[in-house]
Design a protein around this motif. Structure first.
Motif, short mmCIF file in Angstrom:
data_model
loop_
_atom_site.label_atom_id
_atom_site.label_comp_id
_atom_site.label_asym_id
_atom_site.label_seq_id
_atom_site.Cartn_x
_atom_site.Cartn_y
_atom_site.Cartn_z
N ASN A 100 2.57 21.73 61.54
CA ASN A 100 2.50 21.04 62.56
C ASN A 100 1.83 21.83 63.82
O ASN A 100 0.95 22.80 63.62
CB ASN A 100 3.95 21.64 62.52
CG ASN A 100 5.25 21.22 62.05
OD1 ASN A 100 5.42 20.11 61.75
ND2 ASN A 100 5.98 21.69 61.33
N ILE A 101 1.53 20.75 65.18
CA ILE A 101 1.23 21.19 66.10
C ILE A 101 1.33 22.50 66.79
O ILE A 101 0.45 23.15 67.57
CB ILE A 101 1.32 20.07 67.09
CG1 ILE A 101 0.14 20.58 68.55
CG2 ILE A 101 2.60 20.15 67.78
CD1 ILE A 101 0.26 19.52 69.21
N VAL A 102 3.38 22.10 67.06
CA VAL A 102 4.04 24.29 67.22
C VAL A 102 4.28 24.48 66.37
O VAL A 102 5.25 23.97 65.22
CB VAL A 102 4.93 23.74 68.33
CG1 VAL A 102 5.43 25.02 68.95
CG2 VAL A 102 3.61 22.85 69.73
N SER A 103 4.41 25.80 65.77
CA SER A 103 5.36 26.31 64.72
C SER A 103 6.52 26.87 65.06
O SER A 103 7.41 26.86 63.99
CB SER A 103 4.56 27.59 64.27
OG SER A 103 4.33 28.46 65.63
N ARG A 104 6.98 27.05 65.96
CA ARG A 104 8.65 27.92 67.04
C ARG A 104 9.40 26.74 66.61
O ARG A 104 8.93 25.12 66.99
CB ARG A 104 8.44 28.52 68.20
CG ARG A 104 8.32 27.41 69.43
CD ARG A 104 8.99 27.81 70.10
NE ARG A 104 9.02 27.42 71.71
CZ ARG A 104 9.88 27.01 71.93
NH1 ARG A 104 11.93 28.02 70.97
NH2 ARG A 104 10.03 26.40 73.35
N PRO A 105 10.58 27.60 65.97
CA PRO A 105 11.85 25.64 66.17
C PRO A 105 12.47 25.50 67.02
O PRO A 105 12.83 26.63 67.80
CB PRO A 105 12.53 26.42 64.51
CG PRO A 105 12.28 27.88 64.94
CD PRO A 105 11.56 28.16 65.50
N SER A 115 16.60 22.68 61.06
CA SER A 115 17.78 22.77 59.53
C SER A 115 16.68 22.90 59.06
O SER A 115 16.13 23.49 57.54
CB SER A 115 18.14 21.58 59.34
OG SER A 115 18.37 21.32 57.92
N THR A 116 15.25 22.38 59.25
CA THR A 116 13.86 22.56 58.50
C THR A 116 13.49 24.14 58.20
O THR A 116 12.65 24.56 57.52
CB THR A 116 13.29 21.95 59.03
OG1 THR A 116 13.03 20.14 58.68
CG2 THR A 116 11.28 21.83 58.13
N ALA A 117 13.51 24.21 59.22
CA ALA A 117 13.02 25.95 59.65
C ALA A 117 14.02 27.46 58.70
O ALA A 117 13.55 28.17 58.17
CB ALA A 117 13.27 26.94 60.86
N THR A 118 15.61 26.38 58.79
CA THR A 118 16.30 27.42 58.10
C THR A 118 16.01 27.22 56.47
O THR A 118 16.19 28.09 55.33
CB THR A 118 17.71 27.22 58.49
OG1 THR A 118 17.95 27.25 59.53
CG2 THR A 118 18.67 27.76 57.86
N VAL A 129 15.03 31.84 61.57
CA VAL A 129 14.28 32.80 60.70
C VAL A 129 13.79 31.26 60.21
O VAL A 129 14.12 30.40 59.68
CB VAL A 129 14.64 33.64 59.85
CG1 VAL A 129 13.25 34.27 58.47
CG2 VAL A 129 15.10 34.96 60.10
N ASN A 130 12.32 31.04 60.90
CA ASN A 130 11.34 30.26 60.04
C ASN A 130 10.57 30.79 59.01
O ASN A 130 9.79 31.08 59.06
CB ASN A 130 10.52 29.89 61.28
CG ASN A 130 9.73 28.32 61.40
OD1 ASN A 130 10.07 27.85 60.30
ND2 ASN A 130 8.57 28.15 61.40
N LYS A 131 11.69 29.67 57.87
CA LYS A 131 11.25 29.93 56.78
C LYS A 131 9.50 28.93 55.96
O LYS A 131 8.88 28.53 55.13
CB LYS A 131 12.02 29.55 55.71
CG LYS A 131 13.10 30.86 55.61
CD LYS A 131 13.78 30.80 54.59
CE LYS A 131 15.22 31.43 55.04
NZ LYS A 131 16.48 31.41 53.78
#
Length: 312
Positions: free
Chosen positions: A172-177, A125-128, A102-104
């Protein structure tokens, strides 16, 4: 006469016997000698043959491979350096691989910032955690502080306050982790450039800082229609023609944001020493410090004039 003949006959017989005995002795001696010679020759031949066999065996043993080769032990995972670990990366990973994450993380951005930092994509780690550059090995917050972009060392949990505190933004240029940058494809990055340009044109920061060479390479491919050559790439401030987010038509024309290409801050990137990264980042920090002080002067000067008029 008869006795003399008898004696001669006896002597003759004795002599013949002696001769026969002597010849027999000679023959026997000669046979024994030849036998000894043959025996000696056979012994020597046997010795030479044995020696040759031993020599041949030694040579064959030297040249022929060992029947039971030694198995090489596999190195332990800890034996690999960070650079080697990077080379062993799995490569591109489809979005389905991390669909469970889950990208928070959200952008920290407001209009008219001094600088907008553009990262590659959030790590796991960043997304979590929902905070930018949250992995302990990431050098972003240290480099932002040591360069002078922030007057103190900030924590990842303060990413949402960057626009208000220091007029700095994060996206970020791309959002998916992903776990590693190699799990993104070049096509995926190139397709994200247009949205990035739109975002910059909307919020209009004075400058954008590209956090990593690969991000700038992707932007260059889209803008120029080809890969950037080795002689064309450089860290630091880019030519004025490379501004991003330009608005060429309408009443709200805009020249675009200046571009500064900084090094990656990922802990997995071992190709450059920290001192070298700090030197590059310092070029951005000096400019940010100058622009922040100039903005403060512009805000405080009108207020001081009003106070002077009230006193009069």
């Amino acid at each position: 006469m008869a006795s003399m003949k008898l004696e001669d006959s006896q002597e003759s017989g004795s002599t013949a016997a002696n001769i026969t005995t002597f010849k027999g002795t000679l023959k026997q001696y000669g046979f024994v000698q030849r036998s000894n010679q043959v025996s000696s020759s056979t012994s020597q031949n046997t010795s030479v043959s044995t020696s040759k066999k031993r020599t041949s065996s030694k040579i064959q043993g030297t040249l022929s491979p060992s029947p039971s080769p030694i198995k090489k032990s596999k190195p332990s995972p800890s034996a690999f350096s960070p650079l080697q670990k990077k080379r062993r990366s799995a490569g591109y990973a489809p979005p389905s691989k991390y669909a469970h994450v889950v990208n928070k993380l959200t952008d920290s951005i407001t209009p008219n910032l001094i600088c907008l930092f553009i990262g590659l994509n959030p790590g796991i780690s960043t997304a979590t955690n929902g905070h930018a550059y949250a992995h302990p090995s990431n050098l972003f917050w240290k480099l932002v502080h040591s360069s002078g972009c922030t007057p103190r060392l900030c924590r990842p949990q303060e990413d949402g306050d960057m626009p208000r505190l220091y007029e700095l933004g994060l996206t970020n240029i791309v959002s998916r982790p992903t776990k590693d940058h190699s799990e993104l494809s070049k096509e995926e990055m190139d397709e994200s450039v247009q949205e990035l340009e739109r975002k910059i044109a909307l919020y209009r920061p004075e400058a954008v800082a590209i956090v990593g060479k690969s991000i700038w390479e992707s932007i260059w491919r889209v803008k120029h229609g080809k890969a950037i050559r080795k002689g064309e790439f450089k860290y630091g401030w880019q030519d004025d023609s490379e501004r991003m987010g330009k608005v060429r038509s309408g009443e709200q024309k805009w020249a675009g944001a200046r571009v500064f290409v900084a090094t990656t801050t990922s802990g997995l990137a071992a190709g450059m020493k920290l001192v070298e990264k700090q030197e590059i980042w310092r070029g951005l920090g000096e400019w940010v410090e100058k622009r922040r002080s100039q903005r403060v002067e512009l805000v405080t000067e009108p207020q001081s004039e009003v106070k002077d008029e009230e006193v009069e």
